[in-house]
Design a protein around this motif. Structure first.
Motif, short mmCIF file in Angstrom:
data_model
loop_
_atom_site.label_atom_id
_atom_site.label_comp_id
_atom_site.label_asym_id
_atom_site.label_seq_id
_atom_site.Cartn_x
_atom_site.Cartn_y
_atom_site.Cartn_z
N SER A 16 42.57 40.85 44.36
CA SER A 16 41.80 39.63 44.11
C SER A 16 40.34 39.91 44.45
N ILE A 17 39.43 39.32 43.65
CA ILE A 17 38.00 39.59 43.80
C ILE A 17 37.21 38.29 43.69
N ALA A 18 36.30 38.09 44.64
CA ALA A 18 35.34 36.98 44.54
C ALA A 18 33.98 37.55 44.15
N VAL A 35 31.79 40.59 33.29
CA VAL A 35 32.06 41.22 32.00
C VAL A 35 32.95 42.45 32.17
N GLY A 36 32.63 43.29 33.18
CA GLY A 36 33.41 44.50 33.40
C GLY A 36 34.86 44.20 33.71
N LEU A 37 35.10 43.21 34.54
CA LEU A 37 36.47 42.85 34.90
C LEU A 37 37.24 42.30 33.70
N ILE A 38 36.58 41.41 32.96
CA ILE A 38 37.27 40.76 31.83
C ILE A 38 37.51 41.75 30.69
N GLY A 44 44.19 41.11 38.39
CA GLY A 44 44.18 40.31 39.61
C GLY A 44 43.42 39.01 39.45
N ALA A 45 43.35 38.26 40.53
CA ALA A 45 42.64 36.97 40.51
C ALA A 45 41.13 37.20 40.62
N ILE A 46 40.37 36.46 39.77
CA ILE A 46 38.90 36.52 39.79
C ILE A 46 38.38 35.16 40.20
N PRO A 71 43.03 34.01 51.33
CA PRO A 71 42.39 35.31 51.58
C PRO A 71 42.19 36.10 50.30
N VAL A 72 41.10 36.85 50.25
CA VAL A 72 40.74 37.66 49.09
C VAL A 72 40.50 39.09 49.56
N ASP A 73 40.87 40.06 48.73
CA ASP A 73 40.70 41.46 49.12
C ASP A 73 39.24 41.90 49.13
#
Length: 716
Positions: A16-18, A35-38, A44-46, A71-73
């Protein structure tokens, strides 16, 4: 009990990433990260965080870190420097494991920035958040679809890369795109290394199943001792490649001794990295070729290379480059030469390098047969094909393409079964003909540069020999501190001085190091007894003073003295010269010792480097250390292999082997000396710096002529 897994796995392969500072503005890093993640299909969760927007790229935003559902990684912080301490405090309260801080404006900008960076560290530690950066270019983990840099056309592969230069990453990415077959696992820009440092990243890459070779571009280490420890652990499992910039030499103050003056140099860092099994590249354009080659082939048994060439000129060039790299042309057995003779034209050269002399012009697949024959030779550690393979169908006739493809398949099969590296240089690599593409696809690297290919062969050989040396290491006996010597250190500390020369030699003598007989004369009335003690031996007389470090400069040394009258005259001259040199000097007499017989001068030194800890230096004395700086360094403690490799490394080693009819020196005795010095340094943390200059090496041992030891008052 096995060591705990690196905490960076959760941070660099997050579930997971914030994105703190997510943005719809294409010029912002918060936009590019989204953009890179999508685009890469991150599963994972964005969590985009932006209090002024409802959606970013179709993903619902949150107004703050506090609004995270749990919690987020990982948090990617894209906001200005001043906001970071507060945001990290929020991350800590929400259980965020790690944060990548992109902002600059910290210690790299001066005292005010350094204070802000300290606040960042305090906030991170208070909340249990690990920090990447600040002032980092970012990170990606392509196997987990985490592309926070939004780089396009980057393949997932097995090269992990940590770089203090974002442009160096871009250069390697573009080079890999041109190569077409090289890919990356993880990239991180460590930035200021406020929290997570190179040793932490290397440990992660060593544990990462998707990484076959760890590669680093380093401008400066924060904790060199810890890095070397992690490097030793990692290189036992997989290759580590480092390109180290030499800029850290600028601004360092040279210490009073030769050892101190040379320590902290680029050369020292390279030696210590290689001691830990790291493959050090000297040119930036070697990074990717060496990383690719080590990742694919891991190691060679040694440095004996067989060259197969379809052109005499390039065979000669290859031979020159191999010799310069410390590799050797393997001596092919008679059986191997006979087998080659049965398939090649009579005019072919059957000694290494093998020149096929036109034998393959009509049948390029014959090159693969030649490679197989030399690979079967026990005298060969690696095979190097040099020439135009892949281009026969282009240069001569299209119908030769089939033969080249068959040859490529044979080479691939040979690589799978022979267990020896096959390295290929081709003139036609740049145009990527089908036979070379097939080799690449099957994991046989093809290089467009003889120099790059040779550097790969060198790295493979060095790694193979390093792994062998690890397997056969025997324990070196530990040195136990002597009570009288500890008292001597304490006495010097109480008097606010370093050890006198005779005290330094007493320490060496107490631990089995060969030191000449000597006597301290504190008053002229003692000269008669001293003259009687040494008889008709030629003597050296040296001033004993805490304040006069460079005795010769002060006129504090007299040589070749015989008899009482000569001693008295020399004593008076030394006292007069030294008092004129430094009227306030505390002079405690003179040291008398027999003149050393002629031999080969070497220097042995130790410093406690602020980055790497205790480091030992060895080299030839005189002009070799004064001007040429022909020395070798190793981190303490030394293994026997370390000591042996130091003696073998110096460029002037032929002098030790007996040049111009001189007897060779007792290299085994020098190895024992280095090991004993290493043990002494480990046993006496009070010893800050040591200089044995010169040590006279003989065919039957050695003698320490001068010794200087600086103490470390913080330990006493």
């Amino acid at each position: 009990m096995s060591p705990a897994r690196s905490p960076l796995h959760d941070i660099l392969a997050p579930q997971s990433i914030a994105i703190v500072g997510a943005s719809a503005d294409p010029t912002k890093r918060g936009y590019k990260a989204m953009v890179g993640l999508i685009k890469d299909g991150y599963k994972g969760a964005i969590y985009p965080i932006n209090p002024k927007a409802d959606m970013v790229l179709g993903v619902k935003t949150l107004p703050s870190i506090e609004a995270l559902p749990g919690p987020v990684d990982l948090a990617l912080i894209c906001t200005p420097a001043a906001s970071v301490p507060g945001l990290l405090a929020e991350c800590g309260r929400k259980g965020v494991k790690g944060a990548v801080i992109l902002a600059s404006g910290f210690k790299e900008t001066g005292p005010e920035g350094a204070r802000l960076e300290q606040q960042v560290l305090e906030a991170a530690r208070a909340g249990g958040v690990r920090v990447i950066g600040p002032n980092t270019s970012g990170m990606f983990n392509l196997h987990h679809k985490v592309n926070l840099l939004a780089l396009a056309n980057v393949k997932a592969g097995d090269i992990g890369f940590i770089s203090q230069s974002g442009n160096m990453l871009l250069a390697l990415v573009l080079e890999a795109e041109h190569n077409g077959h090289v890919g990356f696992s993880t990239y991180v820009g460590p930035g200021n290394q406020t929290d997570v440092g190179f040793n932490d990243y290397l440990r992660y890459l060593g544990e990462d199943d998707n990484t076959k070779v760890a590669t680093l571009y380093v401008e400066g280490f924060r904790d060199g001792q810890r890095f070397l420890q992690v490097a030793r652990e990692t290189t036992a499992k997989k290759p580590v490649v480092v390109y180290k910039s030499g800029s850290t030499e600028a601004g360092r103050k040279a210490a009073a001794s030769h050892t101190g003056a040379l320590a902290g140099s680029y050369a020292m860092t390279v030696d210590l990295l290689r001691q830990a099994g790291v493959s050090v590249v000297q040119h930036s354009d070697e990074i990717l070729p060496v990383a690719e080659g080590l990742g694919l082939m891991q190691s060679a048994r040694g440095k004996r290379v067989a060259v197969i060439s379809d052109g005499g000129g390039q065979a000669t060039i290859a031979s020159d480059r191999l010799a310069e790299a410390g590799l050797v042309l393997a001596e092919l057995s008679e059986a191997t030469r006979r087998r080659l003779g049965t398939i090649l034209f009579p005019q072919a050269s059957l000694v290494n390098p093998v020149d096929v002399a036109g034998s393959t012009d009509a049948n390029p697949a014959l090159l693969a047969e030649c490679m197989a024959i030399v690979a079967d030779d026990d005298n060969v550690d690696a095979v190097f094909l040099v020439g135009m393979f892949g281009g026969y169908g282009i240069r001569f006739a299209e119908d030769l393409l089939g033969g080249e493809m068959r040859g490529a398949e044979s080479m691939i099969e040979l690589g799978r079964r022979c267990g020896k590296p096959l390295v290929i240089y081709s003139l036609y690599e740049a145009v990527k003909p089908a036979p070379l593409r097939r080799l690449h696809e099957a994991g046989l690297p093809v290089y467009s540069s003889i120099e790059h290919a040779v550097r790969v062969l060198s790295a493979l050989g060095e790694r193979g020999l390093y792994l062998q040396s690890r397997e056969r290491q025997a324990a070196v006996p530990e040195v136990v501190a002597d009570a009288a010597m500890l008292a001597m250190f304490a006495r010097a500390e109480n008097e606010g001085r370093d050890l006198y020369e005779y005290e330094a030699k007493a320490l060496l003598r107490a631990h089995g190091i060969a030191v000449a007989d000597e006597v301290v004369v504190r008053d002229p009335s003692e000269l008669a007894d001293a003259a009687q003690r040494f008889g008709d031996q030629a003597l050296a007389m040296k001033v004993v003073s805490r304040d006069i470090l460079h005795k010769s400069d002060a006129g504090g040394v007299k040589l070749n003295l015989r008899g009482e009258s000569a001693l008295r005259e020399a004593y008076e001259q030394i006292m007069d010269s030294c008092r004129r040199y430094d009227p306030k000097a505390d002079i405690r007499g003179v040291l008398l010792t027999p003149m050393a017989r002629k031999g080969t001068e070497v220097i042995v030194g130790v410093v406690r480097d602020p980055i790497f800890g205790p480091v030992l230096m060895f080299g030839l004395g005189g002009i070799f250390v004064e001007v040429l700086e022909d020395v070798a360094f190793r981190a303490i403690p030394l293994s026997r292999h370390d000591a042996q490799s130091m003696v073998a490394q110096i460029r002037g080693r032929k002098i030790l082997e007996g040049a111009r009819g001189e007897l060779p020196v007792d290299q085994a005795a020098l190895v024992e000396l280095l090991l004993r010095i290493s043990g002494i340094v480990a046993a006496y943390p009070q010893l800050s710096e040591l200089d044995l200059n010169p040590v006279i090496a003989y065919h039957d041992g050695y003698a320490v002529v001068d010794a200087r030891i600086i103490i470390n008052p913080a330990v006493l």
